[in-house]
Motif scaffolding. Structure first.
Motif, PDB file in Angstrom:
ATOM      1  N   GLY A  45       0.808  -1.211   0.000  1.00 49.81           N
ATOM      2  CA  GLY A  45       0.000   0.000   0.000  1.00 49.81           C
ATOM      3  C   GLY A  45       0.842   1.261   0.000  1.00 49.81           C
ATOM      4  N   TYR A 116      -7.625  -1.220  -3.678  1.00 47.46           N
ATOM      5  CA  TYR A 116      -7.142  -2.362  -2.906  1.00 47.46           C
ATOM      6  C   TYR A 116      -6.735  -3.514  -3.817  1.00 47.46           C
ATOM      7  CZ  TYR A 116      -8.898  -0.137   1.362  1.00 47.46           C
ATOM      8  OH  TYR A 116      -9.107   0.713   2.419  1.00 47.46           O
ATOM      9  N   TRP A 120      -3.042  -4.687  -3.437  1.00 50.23           N
ATOM     10  CA  TRP A 120      -2.878  -5.922  -2.673  1.00 50.23           C
ATOM     11  C   TRP A 120      -3.391  -7.175  -3.396  1.00 50.23           C
ATOM     12  CZ3 TRP A 120      -4.118  -1.606   0.675  1.00 50.23           C
ATOM     13  CH2 TRP A 120      -3.098  -1.291   1.572  1.00 50.23           C
ATOM     14  N   ARG A 142      -9.412  -2.701   4.798  1.00 50.69           N
ATOM     15  CA  ARG A 142      -8.044  -2.725   4.283  1.00 50.69           C
ATOM     16  C   ARG A 142      -7.521  -4.145   4.214  1.00 50.69           C
ATOM     17  NH1 ARG A 142      -3.788   1.525   6.731  1.00 50.69           N
ATOM     18  NH2 ARG A 142      -2.491  -0.309   6.344  1.00 50.69           N
TER      19      ARG A 142
END
Length: 211
Positions: A45, A116, A120, A142
């Motif tokens: 991130g 996201y 990720w 998250r």
């Protein structure tokens, strides 16, 4: 107790026991065996704040996704032919997608989901339900703070979400929508697009700092 209330209170152990994964939080184990740490580190991130190309690419993709309205259609057969008909703005699912929660717009939610995924390789949406079990709010989580708890028979037992202060909240499998990019090396975790780029990004920053 509503999902928003549990997250706000960072769920106390006695409240967690009513949840299918509450016993995991209530246990004295220092570390819960789950999936998430290796494939979704916080450093992925951080690349958005450190790399101009990453920031630009993620913003472009997230903005494009957020700009597209989501519509719910119902399948029906007319004249021997199947067609799709928009359910209208007052359908419960359409209303939920248009008004995801009191603090985020629809666009902000899907911008978060795409961001996201780009950073990720996984995105998690917590779904809050009313007393009748109907979804009425959606919240993004998250990915680097989510730990998936596998189950030997049901595939996924639930999830643990770690807050900024280290407190953990238990979420049942049906309280979370999981979206991931396919990972050939792991059956649960998504594969981040940052993973194959990380070394190049670090070398690029080092070269700029040395010049």
């Amino acid at each position: 107790m509503g999902l928003r209330k549990r997250i706000a209170d960072w769920i106390q152990p006695e409240r967690a026991r009513a949840n299918p994964v509450g016993s995991v939080i209530s246990s004295p184990m220092e570390r819960v065996m789950g999936v998430g740490d290796d494939w979704a580190p916080e450093s992925y991130g951080e690349q958005m704040a450190r790399s101009v190309p990453v920031y630009a690419a993620v913003q472009l993709l997230a903005g494009s996704v957020a700009s597209v309205p989501l519509k719910v259609y119902r399948r029906q057969v007319a004249g021997g032919r199947e067609e799709r008909v928009w359910v209208g703005p007052d359908h419960p699912i359409q209303k939920l997608l248009d008004n995801v929660n009191p603090h985020m717009t629809r666009g902000e939610l899907w911008r978060a989901v795409e961001t996201y995924l780009d950073l990720w390789g996984s995105a998690y949406l917590a779904v809050d339900r009313d007393e009748a079990g109907r979804p009425f709010e959606i919240w993004p989580l998250r990915p680097d703070r989510v730990k998936l708890i596998p189950h030997p028979e049901e595939y996924i037992k639930g999830y643990l979400y770690t807050g900024r202060d280290g407190a953990r909240v238990a979420l049942a499998a049906d309280e979370v929508i999981r979206i991931r990019l396919f990972n050939p090396l792991d059956e649960f975790a998504g594969l981040s697009p940052i993973a194959p780029l990380l070394q190049s990004l670090k070398m690029g920053r080092a070269a700029l700092q040395a010049s």
